[in-house]
Scaffold this motif. Structure first.
Motif: not given
Length: 127
Positions: A76-83
């Motif tokens: 979730e964090t990676i999706l929220a903070e990346s493209a």
């Protein structure tokens, strides 16, 4: 043929055999141990890797969540903070689901039916 030679896995790297077999990199913010916790720097480097390689789909371990409808916090964090906009589950073969057992899926079937398609999507080789 694939668009990328790097797959991003939001979890520990238990897919080194895929790296060697298919000459790809499986980048994880964690190490190979399930107990490894990624640092902010590790997560930031993972997000940079997503941006550098224009990656849209990341992978996560199916057994880090209890339901198919949820994502692990790291994913979730990676999706929220990346493209990246998509996450697909993979399994290291450490566990099984009742539905997989009912279909007669063992380790090989899990690899063929779940992991290979997921890696194809993550590498942009699903077309």
């Amino acid at each position: 043929e694939a668009e990328h030679d790097v797959a991003i896995l939001a979890g520990h790297n238990s897919y080194q055999y895929f790296e060697h077999r298919y000459d790809i990199e499986v980048h994880t913010p964690s190490g190979v141990s399930p107990q490894d916790e990624p640092s902010i720097t590790d997560i930031s480097e993972t997000i940079d890797r997503i941006e550098d390689h224009d990656i849209d789909t990341i992978l996560y371990d199916r057994f880090e969540v209890t339901s198919e409808d949820e994502l692990p916090p790291l994913a979730e964090t990676i999706l929220a903070e990346s493209a990246a906009t998509n996450a697909v589950s993979v399994t290291s073969g450490e566990g099984t689901l009742q539905s997989w057992q009912g279909s007669g899926w063992g380790y090989v079937e899990q690899m063929e039916e779940l992991n290979v398609p997921a890696f194809r999507e993550a590498l942009g080789a699903d077309h």
